[in-house]
Write a protein that holds these residues in place. Structure first.
Motif, mmCIF file in Angstrom:
data_model
loop_
_atom_site.group_PDB
_atom_site.id
_atom_site.type_symbol
_atom_site.label_atom_id
_atom_site.label_comp_id
_atom_site.label_asym_id
_atom_site.label_seq_id
_atom_site.Cartn_x
_atom_site.Cartn_y
_atom_site.Cartn_z
ATOM 1 N N UNK A 1 0.827 -1.206 0.000
ATOM 2 C CA UNK A 1 0.000 0.000 0.000
ATOM 3 C C UNK A 1 0.865 1.262 0.000
ATOM 4 N N UNK A 2 1.964 1.239 0.753
ATOM 5 C CA UNK A 2 2.873 2.381 0.758
ATOM 6 C C UNK A 2 3.481 2.581 -0.625
ATOM 7 N N UNK A 3 3.898 1.491 -1.263
ATOM 8 C CA UNK A 3 4.468 1.580 -2.611
ATOM 9 C C UNK A 3 3.440 2.137 -3.588
ATOM 10 N N UNK A 4 2.221 1.633 -3.534
ATOM 11 C CA UNK A 4 1.146 2.070 -4.433
ATOM 12 C C UNK A 4 0.839 3.551 -4.211
ATOM 13 N N UNK B 1 -7.150 4.963 -10.457
ATOM 14 C CA UNK B 1 -6.186 4.281 -9.590
ATOM 15 C C UNK B 1 -6.249 4.824 -8.161
ATOM 16 N N UNK B 2 -6.480 6.116 -8.032
ATOM 17 C CA UNK B 2 -6.621 6.678 -6.690
ATOM 18 C C UNK B 2 -7.861 6.106 -5.999
ATOM 19 N N UNK B 3 -8.936 5.919 -6.762
ATOM 20 C CA UNK B 3 -10.132 5.304 -6.194
ATOM 21 C C UNK B 3 -9.864 3.891 -5.714
ATOM 22 N N UNK B 4 -9.113 3.113 -6.528
ATOM 23 C CA UNK B 4 -8.755 1.749 -6.127
ATOM 24 C C UNK B 4 -7.884 1.779 -4.871
ATOM 25 N N UNK B 5 -6.910 2.687 -4.862
ATOM 26 C CA UNK B 5 -6.049 2.821 -3.686
ATOM 27 C C UNK B 5 -6.870 3.157 -2.440
ATOM 28 N N UNK B 6 -7.844 4.036 -2.575
ATOM 29 C CA UNK B 6 -8.650 4.454 -1.435
ATOM 30 C C UNK B 6 -9.425 3.281 -0.849
ATOM 31 N N UNK C 1 -8.572 0.124 -1.001
ATOM 32 C CA UNK C 1 -7.604 -0.743 -0.326
ATOM 33 C C UNK C 1 -7.169 -0.139 1.006
ATOM 34 N N UNK C 2 -6.959 1.184 1.025
ATOM 35 C CA UNK C 2 -6.514 1.843 2.252
ATOM 36 C C UNK C 2 -7.589 1.790 3.329
ATOM 37 N N UNK C 3 -8.840 1.983 2.939
ATOM 38 C CA UNK C 3 -9.933 1.890 3.910
ATOM 39 C C UNK C 3 -10.013 0.474 4.476
ATOM 40 N N UNK C 4 -9.847 -0.522 3.608
ATOM 41 C CA UNK C 4 -9.893 -1.914 4.066
ATOM 42 C C UNK C 4 -8.776 -2.201 5.068
ATOM 43 N N UNK C 5 -7.574 -1.707 4.790
ATOM 44 C CA UNK C 5 -6.453 -1.909 5.701
ATOM 45 C C UNK C 5 -6.706 -1.203 7.028
ATOM 46 N N UNK C 6 -7.274 0.012 6.985
ATOM 47 C CA UNK C 6 -7.557 0.755 8.212
ATOM 48 C C UNK C 6 -8.579 0.014 9.079
#
Length: 685
Positions: free
Chosen positions: A18-21, A185-190, A192-197
């Motif tokens: 996630x940090x890399x993305x 891609x930012x939407x996809x990242x968001x 994933x980030x919400x899921x990790x949080x």
């Protein structure tokens, strides 16, 4: 799905990805938005420097947000992180609105900053906060994990994002497609980030980790001197980055791609120093600082009189060594992970201050580009003070005294050489001025006076009264432009349009001329310091602002010849050579009119682009090369001439230098407002 707390290695891998993305998106957006808005501000390199300032300040904002989040309990961190992500998604897509296109602005810095804030401000700020937030979560998952390696992983993602742009994204996608793809891609990242949080909040923390975390409260706070260095070292690194960028794009090589090369080196220095604590060998790099400093200073003194590629290589080597030293020492001063977000906050503050200095302060206190001189000298002084005070480095350990003398002599050579170069460069011009668009110098000799923009000659006027109206430089009578004017004026009084004023040399031909000039200061200099506009009998007008945007707003000017002279300088305004731009130019031509494009350039071959435009609009085109005559003040030049009148090239004096009526092109390149790729026409040599 396994619980995060029971599988810390798997959790760490998720944080890495996630940090890399996030870092990939963080740095890929910079060239995407930069290229989108560049045509609106005339293609000036200062647009990139201003954008760099914006992104450095937003990086500070993101790190400050991460620092504030770290003060809350885990639930508060997760809610705050997810809430801002959702708000950022609501601002998508990041396509800049056409309403931000400016008219003539003497200094558009504030306009650019507001534009970027409205377009990418919130997504960029939240992306900037991702790395420190996830490093805190990774540390709370497994205290044996070094969060600083994740910072190196973050910079690796940044480097990948930066270089994916010119190699993959730019050649394949239009500018609109680039902004849409990034938004997706930012939407996809968001997501994933919400899921990790959510997973991190739901995960139960191991009691052993809680006990270890409580013990960390007894860790001593960083010293005040350490905090000062947390700012000073990244300030010096940021200063070197932007100073080298300015130097190589203004005074060395007119290659726009070089805007991103220094940034890549800068990111690589973080990766190398933060990923492996054994990489930075203080004794080796301390010696290298002195050796490279002496060599680099020597080559800077000779810039303009030796091979540009040699100076370019030395400049980039200076940047690499000096930023590695700055960031290596920064890593050596890293605090306990308990103070992780505080460390990053101070670090980003230093980087932002470097950007503020180069973009806002230096143009007001330095008449020429002396940031590199300051960067070399300041970094050298900081390192010598740091190494001496803490006794971290003893040169020539068998003979400390001799070593100190050698270091002092090397430092004196570097600092003296830089000081001498500053005095020398300021003593040569009779007039010096610097603004957003670059540095302007007037240098006079016994026979003529010349205007330079950076290292690029923008015009010469002879001092002799009999030669005041002699067309010089690329406008000589035997140049492509001179021959086209002669061919047109044989049977009529002609009207000229010229995009790019310079010193007003086109007025030497005595015709009605309408100039389009981006930089208001150039217009002032042409009127007050040179005599082409006032003494050569031409009726002249000057329209301030980007040439294409100005022509788009005007009704047809019925030009017999429209000259585009904006492609031999430090910035390549691609938007002036797109199909949409040429449709505007053709609207402004009289019947039988001609478009003349000055394409003299050491690094870029515009002939395929000219061929593509000729094919697209069914125009006859030819290339006229002229060797010039130094004793008459004319320079070697290459002009492309395009017209719908197929008989034009058979007229004198064009026919005598052309083998055929129209040129043939080995390949064709089609540029549009949506798609252009400068790499495809580079001269790699």
């Amino acid at each position: 799905m396994e619980n995060v707390s029971t599988d810390p290695k798997r959790a760490a891998r998720a944080y890495q990805v996630l940090i890399f993305f996030g870092s990939f998106l963080l740095f890929s957006v910079q060239p995407i938005v930069g290229k989108f808005i560049l045509p609106w501000f005339g293609g000036s390199p200062s647009v990139w420097i201003t954008a760099m300032l914006f992104f450095q300040v937003l990086l500070l904002v993101g790190y400050a947000y991460a620092y504030l989040l770290s003060r809350f309990a885990l639930l508060g961190q997760a809610i705050g992180f997810c809430a801002v992500l959702i708000l950022a998604v609501a601002t998508l897509p990041i396509t800049p609105s056409g309403g931000w296109q400016p008219e003539a602005i003497a200094n558009p810095t504030l306009h650019i900053l507001l534009l970027l804030a409205a377009t990418v401000g919130l997504p960029y700020a939240i992306l900037a906060s991702v790395s420190p937030v996830l490093q805190v979560w990774a540390r709370s998952t497994d205290t044996a994990w070094s969060p600083y390696r994740l910072y190196a992983w973050s910079n690796a993602g940044s480097l990948a994002g930066l270089w994916t742009y010119p190699l993959i994204i730019e050649p394949l996608l239009s500018v609109q497609q680039q902004t849409y793809l990034w938004s997706v891609l930012f939407g996809v990242f968001s997501l994933a980030a919400v899921a990790v949080a959510i997973r991190r909040y739901r995960a139960k923390t191991d009691p052993a980790l809680q006990a270890e975390t409580k013990q960390e409260t007894s860790v001593s706070k960083p010293r005040a001197t350490d905090r000062v260095l947390w700012v000073a070292l990244p300030f010096a690194g940021s200063l070197m980055l932007l100073a080298v960028t300015n130097f190589i794009t203004q005074d060395v090589a007119s290659i726009p791609l070089l805007w991103v090369v220094p940034l890549g080196i800068y990111l690589l220095s973080f990766i190398l120093t933060f990923d492996n604590e054994h990489f930075y060998d203080r004794r080796f790099f301390a010696s290298l600082v002195l050796y490279v400093g002496i060599i680099g200073t020597f080559l800077i003194l000779l810039a303009g009189s030796i091979m540009n590629m040699l100076v370019l290589t030395a400049s980039l080597l200076l940047l690499a060594v000096y930023t590695i030293v700055c960031h290596g020492e920064l890593y050596a001063l890293r605090p306990h992970p308990r103070y992780l977000t505080s460390f990053y906050l101070w670090l980003s503050a230093g980087g932002a201050l470097g950007g503020v200095f180069v973009a806002l302060i230096a143009p007001r206190i330095f008449p020429l580009y002396f940031e590199l001189h300051l960067g070399i000298g300041l970094t050298l002084v900081i390192m010598l003070l740091l190494w001496t005070k803490r006794r971290l480095w003893t040169p020539l350990p068998r003979s400390p005294l001799l070593g100190k003398v050698a270091v002092g002599a090397a430092a004196l050579i570097i600092l003296s050489g830089l000081s001498w170069n500053v005095r020398e460069r300021l003593s040569a011009p009779t007039y010096v001025y610097r603004d957003f668009f670059g540095s302007l110098r007037i240098i006079e000799s016994e026979n003529h006076k010349a205007l330079y923009h950076g290292r690029v000659l923008h015009g010469i006027q002879m001092k002799s009264e009999g030669l005041v109206c002699w067309p010089t430089t690329y406008y000589g009578q035997t140049s492509g432009l001179g021959r086209a004017i002669s061919a047109l004026e044989t049977d009529r009084e002609i009207r000229l349009g010229v995009v790019g004023l310079g010193v007003g040399t086109a007025a030497a031909y005595g015709h009605d001329v309408r100039f389009y000039e981006l930089n208001p200061k150039v217009a002032e200099i042409a009127r007050t310091k040179f005599r082409y506009l006032s003494d050569c009998g031409a009726e002249t007008e000057i329209v301030l602002g980007d040439g294409r945007l100005s022509l788009e707003r005007e009704t047809s000017q019925h030009f017999d010849l429209l000259a585009l002279d904006a492609f031999n300088s430090d910035a390549i305004p691609i938007h002036l050579l797109t199909e949409e731009a040429f449709s505007v130019y053709l609207r402004h031509l009289a019947d039988g009119g001609v478009i003349a494009v000055h394409i003299s350039n050491d690094y870029i071959d515009f002939k395929p682009v000219i061929g593509g435009l000729a094919e697209r609009f069914d125009l006859a085109a030819t290339i006229v090369q002229d060797s010039g005559e130094n004793n008459k003040g004319t320079s070697a030049s290459t002009w492309a001439l395009l017209t719908a009148d197929e008989t034009f090239f058979a007229r004198a004096p064009l026919a005598e230098v052309l083998d055929s009526d129209a040129a043939t092109f080995d390949r064709l390149v089609h540029w549009t407002d949506k798609y252009s790729n400068l790499v495809s026409v580079f001269r790699f040599r």
